[in-house]
Scaffold this motif. Structure first.
Motif, mmCIF file in Angstrom:
data_model
loop_
_atom_site.group_PDB
_atom_site.id
_atom_site.type_symbol
_atom_site.label_atom_id
_atom_site.label_comp_id
_atom_site.label_asym_id
_atom_site.label_seq_id
_atom_site.Cartn_x
_atom_site.Cartn_y
_atom_site.Cartn_z
ATOM 1 N N ASN A 1 23.824 29.872 50.502
ATOM 2 C CA ASN A 1 24.094 31.155 51.184
ATOM 3 C C ASN A 1 24.655 32.615 50.443
ATOM 4 N N GLU A 2 24.032 33.473 51.674
ATOM 5 C CA GLU A 2 23.795 35.065 50.875
ATOM 6 C C GLU A 2 23.661 35.879 51.590
ATOM 7 N N GLY A 3 23.828 37.218 51.569
ATOM 8 C CA GLY A 3 23.847 38.477 52.053
ATOM 9 C C GLY A 3 25.118 38.708 53.059
ATOM 10 N N PRO A 4 26.293 38.650 52.078
ATOM 11 C CA PRO A 4 28.259 39.569 53.154
ATOM 12 C C PRO A 4 27.118 40.573 53.588
ATOM 13 N N CYS A 5 28.319 40.421 54.353
ATOM 14 C CA CYS A 5 28.808 41.588 55.102
ATOM 15 C C CYS A 5 29.892 41.867 55.494
ATOM 16 N N VAL A 6 31.081 43.188 55.246
ATOM 17 C CA VAL A 6 32.575 43.341 55.816
ATOM 18 C C VAL A 6 32.200 43.660 57.545
ATOM 19 N N LEU A 7 33.337 43.112 58.311
ATOM 20 C CA LEU A 7 33.342 44.001 59.733
ATOM 21 C C LEU A 7 34.983 43.884 59.734
ATOM 22 N N LYS A 8 35.564 44.899 60.314
ATOM 23 C CA LYS A 8 37.251 45.067 60.114
ATOM 24 C C LYS A 8 37.055 45.184 61.801
ATOM 25 N N HIS A 9 37.675 44.549 62.670
ATOM 26 C CA HIS A 9 38.322 44.749 64.084
ATOM 27 C C HIS A 9 39.058 44.622 64.180
ATOM 28 N N ASN A 10 39.969 44.996 64.438
ATOM 29 C CA ASN A 10 41.718 45.215 65.174
ATOM 30 C C ASN A 10 42.515 44.792 63.745
ATOM 31 N N GLY A 11 42.347 45.208 62.606
ATOM 32 C CA GLY A 11 43.107 44.353 61.846
ATOM 33 C C GLY A 11 43.006 43.725 61.148
ATOM 34 N N ARG A 12 42.116 42.336 61.377
ATOM 35 C CA ARG A 12 41.210 41.236 60.783
ATOM 36 C C ARG A 12 39.594 41.918 60.189
ATOM 37 N N TYR A 13 39.182 41.336 58.798
ATOM 38 C CA TYR A 13 38.225 41.083 57.886
ATOM 39 C C TYR A 13 37.388 39.961 58.697
ATOM 40 N N PHE B 1 28.409 47.504 50.701
ATOM 41 C CA PHE B 1 29.478 47.471 50.470
ATOM 42 C C PHE B 1 30.648 47.869 51.702
ATOM 43 N N PHE B 2 31.733 47.777 51.151
ATOM 44 C CA PHE B 2 32.013 47.671 52.181
ATOM 45 C C PHE B 2 34.036 48.935 52.105
ATOM 46 N N LYS B 3 34.172 50.231 53.141
ATOM 47 C CA LYS B 3 35.441 51.008 53.126
ATOM 48 C C LYS B 3 35.897 50.666 53.741
ATOM 49 N N ASP B 4 37.513 50.694 53.967
ATOM 50 C CA ASP B 4 38.473 49.880 54.563
ATOM 51 C C ASP B 4 39.085 51.544 55.450
ATOM 52 N N ASP B 5 39.946 51.417 56.013
ATOM 53 C CA ASP B 5 40.759 52.533 56.674
ATOM 54 C C ASP B 5 41.231 53.525 55.807
ATOM 55 N N ASP B 6 41.623 52.517 54.760
ATOM 56 C CA ASP B 6 42.699 53.139 53.263
ATOM 57 C C ASP B 6 41.566 53.891 52.916
ATOM 58 N N VAL C 1 37.793 51.008 48.901
ATOM 59 C CA VAL C 1 36.108 50.474 48.925
ATOM 60 C C VAL C 1 35.957 49.056 48.238
ATOM 61 N N TYR C 2 35.177 48.432 49.055
ATOM 62 C CA TYR C 2 35.333 46.603 48.068
ATOM 63 C C TYR C 2 33.341 46.395 48.419
ATOM 64 N N PHE C 3 33.239 45.258 46.998
ATOM 65 C CA PHE C 3 31.849 45.111 46.315
ATOM 66 C C PHE C 3 31.594 44.284 46.897
ATOM 67 N N TYR C 4 30.600 43.457 47.466
ATOM 68 C CA TYR C 4 30.412 41.708 47.279
ATOM 69 C C TYR C 4 29.003 41.554 47.015
ATOM 70 N N TRP C 5 29.251 40.380 46.760
ATOM 71 C CA TRP C 5 27.245 39.810 46.489
ATOM 72 C C TRP C 5 27.493 38.199 46.625
ATOM 73 N N GLY C 6 26.384 37.686 46.834
ATOM 74 C CA GLY C 6 25.935 36.403 47.035
ATOM 75 C C GLY C 6 24.833 36.030 47.350
#
Length: 568
Positions: free
Chosen positions: A212-224, A147-152, A155-160
């Motif tokens: 290729n597996e285990g995705p995760c998202v981090l947002k920092h200074n407006g970039r993903y 899962f990833f929740k943005d500042d707004d 919510v986004y869902f990733y897998w692989g």
């Protein structure tokens, strides 16, 4: 361990040890930790008896850090990232599925795990095992979700999780059963022909695609930053890489300095299929899978690493001496400039050892070889079994990490806590002994416990003795001793050469002149000369690595280290 210029004197003040950071803020002993994280790793229900936890995810929620990991029968929470409380879980039917993920949304924590049919659970009070299933409308089959929740609040869902299929992503609506908004997008494809670290094998040598597996998202200074793991959890060269973009669903661009989380050397290796998170002070950390993979290829542990996110140098986890003692800060820290390592050196590596009777193939010399894949095992689990290390001369001991190997155990989940009872003594002459650690009444399941001494002990001999009759064998992956050797750091390494393979530019071969009075060497590399963001601990004066990018140029350095510190 620090470079010579950064060595810190250890001062005792009312039971506190001076901080490992440059500002010398006092740090309590219970904030000093090391890797692997000391948890009550669960024995698995099937196959050969062994502990396992992997694919971790960690979030801060209502004053606590909550950490979930595969095949753990529950989850953990902590107020400080140092001390963990285990919460058994029976109200999530999919708790036994691999690769859990969690989402903080509003006042509720959501959970799902890797399965063909997505089932999601929620709990506003996860300190209690009171999870409820959500009426889920997500219809796409997935493995290794994130899962990833943005500042707004979108919510986004990733897998692989595949050696063929790409990493996928889609926006979802948590207010409508996590219904997908639009069609999933392919975000990361396999590129092992270009990126050597995606190639499977103990040394990235197998001629096939990795996983290729285990995705995760981090947002920092407006970039993903879209993270992914490769090439396989059973390898020490398992790591996490990054693609970066300006939108949660891309397009994403490969980060040249990948993998950002990587630890192929040291006592325990592997730093893949992890999760990057921000602590309550704003510091970034990465929690990831570390490998043993001897009794079963999924025999794994968890590691915690500080992370730098730099505008100039990108994102990278600090893993060089991540299995040496370090402190968990209680404030905002600039990990790029401040070293949270305690400055204690490894004193026990390949020192003279002796023990009670042992099994053939599990000699006492395997208890201080800095290799979690080998271990010493006494012939019984009876009280009185022992192992002794001779440091060669009296040295100042600050901490001892005890790593139990559970040899010949026949434990399977569900099971009661599995705890060891023992003591550790120190001596200057091998005759008169002083008790340094007393765990004779221990009732905690702590297989990788770091004992930090309130007062450093100057001793030459250390002896651990079992005090509880138990099934199986009293056994140790390693008994690791940390402190100050009281001598000189190694000289500057000479004769260093880095040669790139003419036929396969993903391969480098390194050689240098052997040095005297060394424990090992630190090989560093990176794509920017002024910041070498990766490292590998090597114990010989040569090394071959196959995990480089085919089309990237690199800078390298090598330095020697011993029980007194790191040389130039």
């Amino acid at each position: 361990m620090k470079k010579l210029a950064k060595l810190v004197s250890i001062t005792l003040v009312s039971g506190l040890i001076s901080s490992c950071t440059s500002e010398q803020v006092p740090v309590k002993n219970d904030r000093i930790v090391t890797n692997p994280i000391d948890l009550n790793y669960r024995f698995q229900p099937n196959d050969e008896s062994r502990r396992e936890a992997a694919d971790p995810v960690l979030e801060y929620f209502k004053g606590y850090y909550y950490m979930f990991a595969s095949k753990s029968g529950g989850y953990w929470r902590s107020e400080d990232l140092a001390k963990w409380e285990y919460i058994p879980c029976t109200t999530i039917p999919t708790m036994e599925d691999y690769a859990p993920t969690i989402l903080v949304y509003g006042d509720t924590l959501y959970f799902t795990a890797s399965s063909g049919n997505t089932r999601i659970y929620k709990n506003a009070h996860p300190e209690k095992d009171t999870w409820e299933e959500v009426d889920t409308k997500f219809e796409f089959p997935q493995h290794d979700p994130a899962f990833f929740k943005d500042d707004d609040e979108r919510v986004y869902f990733y897998w692989g999780c595949s050696d063929v299929d790409p990493i996928m992503g889609v926006e979802v609506d948590p207010k409508d059963g996590f219904r997908a908004i639009g069609e999933p997008k392919a975000l990361i494809q396999h590129n092992c022909d270009k990126y050597g670290w995606e190639v499977p094998g103990k040394n990235n040598e197998e001629p096939r695609q990795g996983w290729n597996e285990g995705p995760c998202v981090l947002k920092h200074n407006g970039r993903y930053y879209l993270q992914y793991a490769a090439p396989g959890t059973q390898y020490r060269i398992y790591g996490d890489g990054n693609y970066v973009g300006d939108n949660p669903l891309g397009p994403f661009e490969y980060v040249e300095d990948n993998p950002f989380s990587f630890k192929p050397g040291g006592f325990i290796g592997g730093a893949g299929h992890g999760h990057t998170f921000k602590d309550k002070y704003g510091n970034y950390w990465h929690v990831a899978s570390m490998t043993i993979s001897v009794r079963h290829w999924f025999e794994r542990r968890l590691g915690l690493f500080p992370v730098v996110v730099s505008e100039k140098y990108g994102m990278y986890a600090l893993t060089t001496f991540a299995d040496y003692p370090f402190c968990i800060p209680d404030r905002k820290v600039d990990f790029e400039k401040e070293d949270i390592n305690m400055g204690w050196n490894l004193l026990s590596y390949k020192k003279k050892v002796s023990s009670s009777l042992h099994f053939e193939g599990y000699e006492p010399e395997l208890a201080n070889d800095e290799n979690v894949e080998t271990w010493w095992a006494a012939q019984t689990g009876n009280a009185g079994e022992w192992l002794q290390i001779d440091l060669g001369k009296p040295m100042e001991v600050n901490a001892i990490q005890v790593n139990f190997a559970d040899h010949n155990f026949n434990v399977h989940a569900p099971h009661d806590p599995v705890f060891y009872q023992y003591y550790i003594e120190g001596s200057t002459n091998g005759k008169e002994w002083t008790r340094l650690v007393d765990e004779e009444k221990n009732l905690q399941d702590a297989p990788h416990k770091l004992h930090t001494l309130n007062v450093p002990a100057k001793v030459q001999y250390l002896k651990i003795c079992n005090t509880k009759d138990m099934e199986g064998s009293f056994s140790l992956f390693d008994l690791r001793v940390f402190g100050q050797g009281g001598g000189k750091v190694p000289a500057e390494v000479t004769g260093f050469q880095a040669l790139r393979d003419n036929n396969d530019k993903r391969i480098y071969r390194f050689t240098w002149n052997p040095q005297e009075n060394v424990t090992g060497y630190i090989l560093r590399w990176g794509i920017q000369k002024e910041k070498l963001t990766h490292s590998m601990v090597v114990y010989e004066n040569q090394y071959e690595a196959r995990y480089f990018n085919r089309d990237s140029e690199y800078y390298f350095s090598v330095s020697a280290f011993n029980e007194n510190g790191v040389g130039k």
